[in-house]
Design an enzyme around this catalytic site. Structure first.
Site, PDB file in Angstrom:
ATOM      1  N   LYS A   1      39.138 -40.545  54.015  1.00  0.00           N
ATOM      2  CA  LYS A   1      38.905 -41.815  54.249  1.00  0.00           C
ATOM      3  C   LYS A   1      38.114 -41.632  52.688  1.00  0.00           C
ATOM      4  O   LYS A   1      38.984 -42.779  52.212  1.00  0.00           O
ATOM      5  CB  LYS A   1      38.501 -42.252  55.484  1.00  0.00           C
ATOM      6  CG  LYS A   1      39.792 -42.231  56.093  1.00  0.00           C
ATOM      7  CD  LYS A   1      39.218 -43.276  57.664  1.00  0.00           C
ATOM      8  CE  LYS A   1      37.860 -42.854  58.159  1.00  0.00           C
ATOM      9  NZ  LYS A   1      36.923 -41.348  58.514  1.00  0.00           N
TER      10      LYS A   1
ATOM     11  N   ARG B   1      35.736 -49.099  63.776  1.00  0.00           N
ATOM     12  CA  ARG B   1      35.064 -47.871  64.473  1.00  0.00           C
ATOM     13  C   ARG B   1      35.101 -47.945  65.973  1.00  0.00           C
ATOM     14  O   ARG B   1      35.766 -46.770  66.813  1.00  0.00           O
ATOM     15  CB  ARG B   1      34.228 -47.248  64.684  1.00  0.00           C
ATOM     16  CG  ARG B   1      33.786 -46.546  63.140  1.00  0.00           C
ATOM     17  CD  ARG B   1      32.660 -45.303  62.345  1.00  0.00           C
ATOM     18  NE  ARG B   1      32.461 -45.356  61.327  1.00  0.00           N
ATOM     19  CZ  ARG B   1      31.857 -43.784  61.588  1.00  0.00           C
ATOM     20  NH1 ARG B   1      30.982 -43.613  61.940  1.00  0.00           N
ATOM     21  NH2 ARG B   1      31.626 -43.185  59.991  1.00  0.00           N
TER      22      ARG B   1
ATOM     23  N   ARG C   1      32.643 -29.728  52.295  1.00  0.00           N
ATOM     24  CA  ARG C   1      32.440 -31.476  52.322  1.00  0.00           C
ATOM     25  C   ARG C   1      31.192 -32.038  51.358  1.00  0.00           C
ATOM     26  O   ARG C   1      29.908 -30.901  52.435  1.00  0.00           O
ATOM     27  CB  ARG C   1      32.465 -32.425  53.294  1.00  0.00           C
ATOM     28  CG  ARG C   1      32.586 -34.183  52.735  1.00  0.00           C
ATOM     29  CD  ARG C   1      33.373 -34.832  53.330  1.00  0.00           C
ATOM     30  NE  ARG C   1      32.769 -34.767  54.715  1.00  0.00           N
ATOM     31  CZ  ARG C   1      32.467 -36.035  55.328  1.00  0.00           C
ATOM     32  NH1 ARG C   1      33.995 -36.532  55.313  1.00  0.00           N
ATOM     33  NH2 ARG C   1      32.336 -36.071  56.153  1.00  0.00           N
TER      34      ARG C   1
ATOM     35  N   ARG D   1      25.846 -33.097  53.972  1.00  0.00           N
ATOM     36  CA  ARG D   1      25.671 -34.316  54.711  1.00  0.00           C
ATOM     37  C   ARG D   1      24.589 -33.464  55.616  1.00  0.00           C
ATOM     38  O   ARG D   1      25.231 -32.736  56.581  1.00  0.00           O
ATOM     39  CB  ARG D   1      25.794 -35.437  55.190  1.00  0.00           C
ATOM     40  CG  ARG D   1      26.436 -36.407  53.405  1.00  0.00           C
ATOM     41  CD  ARG D   1      27.387 -36.820  54.016  1.00  0.00           C
ATOM     42  NE  ARG D   1      27.984 -37.075  55.582  1.00  0.00           N
ATOM     43  CZ  ARG D   1      29.009 -37.581  55.801  1.00  0.00           C
ATOM     44  NH1 ARG D   1      29.994 -38.405  54.566  1.00  0.00           N
ATOM     45  NH2 ARG D   1      29.364 -38.304  56.873  1.00  0.00           N
TER      46      ARG D   1
END
Length: 212
Positions: free
Chosen positions: A13, A88, A123, A156
């Site tokens: 996204k 969400r 990522r 992260r």
């Protein structure tokens, strides 16, 4: 054009939102980036949400919607915006509707859990501006350095394997119901996520009827 991007964590996204921002000339509003900025700045909001994000849990609706409402009221959203990471939950979606936030299209990026878990280990995110990268699919030009601002990119905490699995469970329990909600309004568009970034982008543009 006001858009919502749906999809499980790691579905792409953020990357697609960055591309669509350039193509459609409207801002992408990522609640994740805004919350991480608040944490990095040590703000009062950041202190409230840090525990939720470290655990991979959803931030309470009232905090999320206060951020979104403030952001969409800014002048650069007058011609449209892209929501990435909100709503969400069904309650959030209904609250946005009640606040008069018009949504034209909802794009759901479809991807299996197995593929997502593999993706998220690679990522990386810029520690300063929040730009998204992937060490295989979309690496920065210089390893470890953001193309946009030159700051460090890093993994992260919420991309750790055990947190990823928890976030997927939360997504299936709370967020997938949004597809039925927006499908009933004729706004849902499904896009295959297990393809190249460019391929998914082209499919999104076609799905929303965008002519560049």
């Amino acid at each position: 054009m006001n858009l919502i991007l749906l999809g499980a964590p790691g579905a792409g996204k953020g990357t697609q939102a960055e591309m669509l921002t350039q193509q459609l000339q409207i801002p992408a509003i990522s609640t994740g980036n805004m919350l991480r900025e608040a944490i990095a700045n040590g703000s009062a909001l950041g202190k409230q949400v840090k525990q939720f994000m470290d655990e991979g849990s959803l931030v309470p609706d009232d905090l999320v919607l206060s951020i979104v409402a403030e952001r969409t009221a800014q002048p650069d959203c007058a011609n449209g915006f892209i929501l990435d990471g909100v709503p969400r939950t069904l309650a959030q979606a209904e609250a946005l509707n009640a606040k008069g936030v018009r949504i034209d299209h909802v794009v759901s990026i479809e991807l299996s859990d197995d593929v997502i878990e593999g993706r998220m280990t690679g990522r990386r995110v810029c520690t300063k501006c929040g730009a998204s990268y992937h060490i295989v699919a979309n690496p920065p030009k210089t390893e470890g350095i953001c193309d946009q601002c030159g700051a460090e990119v890093s993994i992260r905490k919420d991309d750790a394997p055990e947190t990823v699995r928890h976030r997927l469970e939360v997504y299936h329990q709370l967020t997938e119901v949004l597809k039925d909600y927006y499908k009933s309004q004729g706004k849902l568009r499904l896009v295959e996520g297990n393809q190249s970034i460019e391929g998914a982008n082209a499919e999104i543009l076609a799905a929303i009827g965008a002519k560049l």
